[in-house]
Enzyme design. Sequence first.
Site, PDB file in Angstrom:
ATOM      1  N   CYS A 117      44.424  49.175  41.736  1.00  0.00           N
ATOM      2  CA  CYS A 117      44.828  49.319  40.549  1.00  0.00           C
ATOM      3  C   CYS A 117      44.065  50.474  39.651  1.00  0.00           C
ATOM      4  CB  CYS A 117      45.030  48.153  39.645  1.00  0.00           C
ATOM      5  SG  CYS A 117      43.658  47.022  39.859  1.00  0.00           S
ATOM      6  N   HIS A 136      44.231  47.891  32.274  1.00  0.00           N
ATOM      7  CA  HIS A 136      42.673  48.122  32.270  1.00  0.00           C
ATOM      8  C   HIS A 136      42.410  49.422  31.421  1.00  0.00           C
ATOM      9  CE1 HIS A 136      42.213  45.659  35.672  1.00  0.00           C
ATOM     10  NE2 HIS A 136      42.514  46.142  36.877  1.00  0.00           N
TER      11      HIS A 136
HETATM   12  N1  LIG Z   1      46.848  41.801  40.070  1.00  0.00           N
HETATM   13  C1  LIG Z   1      46.840  43.137  39.839  1.00  0.00           C
HETATM   14  O1  LIG Z   1      46.676  43.955  39.094  1.00  0.00           O
HETATM   15  C2  LIG Z   1      46.815  43.725  41.360  1.00  0.00           C
HETATM   16  C3  LIG Z   1      46.833  45.090  41.461  1.00  0.00           C
HETATM   17  C4  LIG Z   1      46.816  45.770  42.594  1.00  0.00           C
HETATM   18  C5  LIG Z   1      46.949  45.149  43.778  1.00  0.00           C
HETATM   19  N2  LIG Z   1      47.075  43.709  43.536  1.00  0.00           N
HETATM   20  C6  LIG Z   1      46.821  43.020  44.857  1.00  0.00           C
HETATM   21  O2  LIG Z   1      48.346  42.180  44.805  1.00  0.00           O
HETATM   22  C7  LIG Z   1      48.221  41.207  45.707  1.00  0.00           C
HETATM   23  C8  LIG Z   1      48.674  39.947  44.663  1.00  0.00           C
HETATM   24  O3  LIG Z   1      47.907  39.892  43.658  1.00  0.00           O
HETATM   25  P1  LIG Z   1      48.302  38.999  42.311  1.00  0.00           P
HETATM   26  O4  LIG Z   1      47.284  39.440  41.210  1.00  0.00           O
HETATM   27  O5  LIG Z   1      49.718  38.963  42.284  1.00  0.00           O
HETATM   28  O6  LIG Z   1      47.929  37.695  42.912  1.00  0.00           O
HETATM   29  P2  LIG Z   1      48.291  36.162  42.546  1.00  0.00           P
HETATM   30  O7  LIG Z   1      48.929  36.253  41.150  1.00  0.00           O
HETATM   31  O8  LIG Z   1      47.346  35.251  42.811  1.00  0.00           O
HETATM   32  O9  LIG Z   1      49.678  35.912  43.481  1.00  0.00           O
HETATM   33  C9  LIG Z   1      49.509  35.811  44.841  1.00  0.00           C
HETATM   34  C10 LIG Z   1      50.795  35.492  45.416  1.00  0.00           C
HETATM   35  O10 LIG Z   1      50.522  35.517  46.791  1.00  0.00           O
HETATM   36  C11 LIG Z   1      51.414  34.322  47.237  1.00  0.00           C
HETATM   37  N3  LIG Z   1      50.667  33.891  48.427  1.00  0.00           N
HETATM   38  C12 LIG Z   1      49.210  33.193  48.208  1.00  0.00           C
HETATM   39  N4  LIG Z   1      48.815  32.651  49.485  1.00  0.00           N
HETATM   40  C13 LIG Z   1      49.933  32.961  50.477  1.00  0.00           C
HETATM   41  C14 LIG Z   1      50.450  32.450  51.628  1.00  0.00           C
HETATM   42  N5  LIG Z   1      49.566  31.824  52.492  1.00  0.00           N
HETATM   43  N6  LIG Z   1      51.592  32.667  52.244  1.00  0.00           N
HETATM   44  C15 LIG Z   1      52.440  33.424  51.497  1.00  0.00           C
HETATM   45  N7  LIG Z   1      52.488  33.504  49.958  1.00  0.00           N
HETATM   46  C16 LIG Z   1      51.044  33.361  49.674  1.00  0.00           C
HETATM   47  C17 LIG Z   1      51.357  33.365  46.139  1.00  0.00           C
HETATM   48  O11 LIG Z   1      52.269  32.537  46.439  1.00  0.00           O
HETATM   49  P3  LIG Z   1      52.020  30.814  45.841  1.00  0.00           P
HETATM   50  O12 LIG Z   1      52.488  31.196  44.224  1.00  0.00           O
HETATM   51  O13 LIG Z   1      53.289  30.163  46.655  1.00  0.00           O
HETATM   52  O14 LIG Z   1      50.794  30.483  45.933  1.00  0.00           O
HETATM   53  C18 LIG Z   1      51.539  34.321  45.037  1.00  0.00           C
HETATM   54  O15 LIG Z   1      52.811  34.689  44.973  1.00  0.00           O
HETATM   55  C19 LIG Z   1      46.664  41.101  46.029  1.00  0.00           C
HETATM   56  O16 LIG Z   1      46.450  41.651  47.220  1.00  0.00           O
HETATM   57  C20 LIG Z   1      45.916  42.055  45.089  1.00  0.00           C
HETATM   58  O17 LIG Z   1      44.714  42.381  45.515  1.00  0.00           O
HETATM   59  C21 LIG Z   1      46.833  43.033  42.483  1.00  0.00           C
END
Ligand SMILES: NC(=O)c1ccc[n+]([C@@H]2O[C@H](COP(=O)([O-])OP(=O)(O)OC[C@H]3O[C@@H](n4cnc5c(N)ncnc54)[C@H](OP(=O)(O)O)[C@@H]3O)[C@@H](O)[C@H]2O)c1
Length: 346
Positions: free
Chosen positions: A139, A253
Amino acid sequence: MSSNAETTRNKKIPVVAIAGATGAVGVELMACLEQRKFPLAELRLLASARSVGKKMKFRGNDVSVQELTDKSLEGVDIALFSAGGAQSKRFAPAAVKAGAVVVDNSSAFRMDPNTPLVVPEINSGELANHHGIIANPNCVAIVAATPLWPIHQKRRIKRIVMATYQAASGAGAAAMEELSESTRAYLEGRPFQPKVLPHPYAFNVFSHNTRVDPETGYNEEETKVMQECRKIFGVPDLRVSATCVRVPVLRAHCISLNIELEAPLSPAEAREVLSRAPGVRVVDDMEKNYFPMPVDASGKDDVLVGRIRTDVSDPTGCSLSLFVAGDQLRKGAALNAVQIAERLIR
Ligand SMILES: NC(=O)c1ccc[n+]([C@@H]2O[C@H](COP(=O)([O-])OP(=O)(O)OC[C@H]3O[C@@H](n4cnc5c(N)ncnc54)[C@H](OP(=O)(O)O)[C@@H]3O)[C@@H](O)[C@H]2O)c1
């Protein structure tokens, strides 16, 4: 995917899956697909077993969350992954094998030489070279690169020094909850034990919560940002240094950018270039002291850029300072992924 020139099978209206639909990025992916009227035959929402059966609204209808499994990816044309690196490593190749093109938000494939790392405003040409997986950059890398690229087109950037002010949303939905909860506890005088982040978050600032490499002194976030900026710009020896810090902001950010150019560029010229650049909005009102802020960037597509000034510490006049704010759940993640998907179905 057999042919890398072919994008989605037969250009039919695609079946789209979101792996990680219940997370911070997943929810935003649904919003972007809906707001941008992305054509799709079916939207499949996938997450962990914990979320199976949970109902989420899409285009006015309730869609039930299914478990992310090999089977749930069958028949999918475009798979938007935001379920963390481990799930991407495990399931993205399975999705490709089942015939899908994957746009992956995790860091799992970003530095793989066979995987394009794409910011559509910068290097959408790289999409022609995919082998089934396309990586969405970090990001911070996206929010920094989007306004720096048009400047780089005008005067080549030789060096970038950046310091970030990163919001809770960058660490996912649970970190946003922790910031809200710990702030409430602090104001009510109650003790609060951090569970998601390593330090107290309310009214505090701390170095990014990723491992520090003892040899370089840079943490993993900083290393990713530096490597990815070089790959996105297609300049392997671009000199970049980043300091990444979390601030108690819920969403969007900010980044302080200092850039050294091959030749001088006045702030007026930089403003002019940026005012014509896609994905960027100039917010640079010195009289009103009004510059990019997370509250203005939240929920918005554009990266806000301002505080554009000549760096007086460089006697050559070749350096500029800027300050940007960008919603990293949108342009820094979901929006960028959907923009890539839009190019796949053109
Ligand atoms: N947040 C940001 O600004 C951002 C920016 C760029 C990239 N990212 C990347 O995007 C990804 C998600 O980030 P996020 O911020 O959205 O995280 P988050 O809010 O913690 O959400 C994680 C997601 O992954 C799912 N998940 C976790 N364990 C799993 C499993 N074993 N099998 C299937 N699904 C699973 C969760 O499902 P449940 O609800 O069922 O647990 C939830 O839908 C990460 O790789 C992060 O590095 C994030």
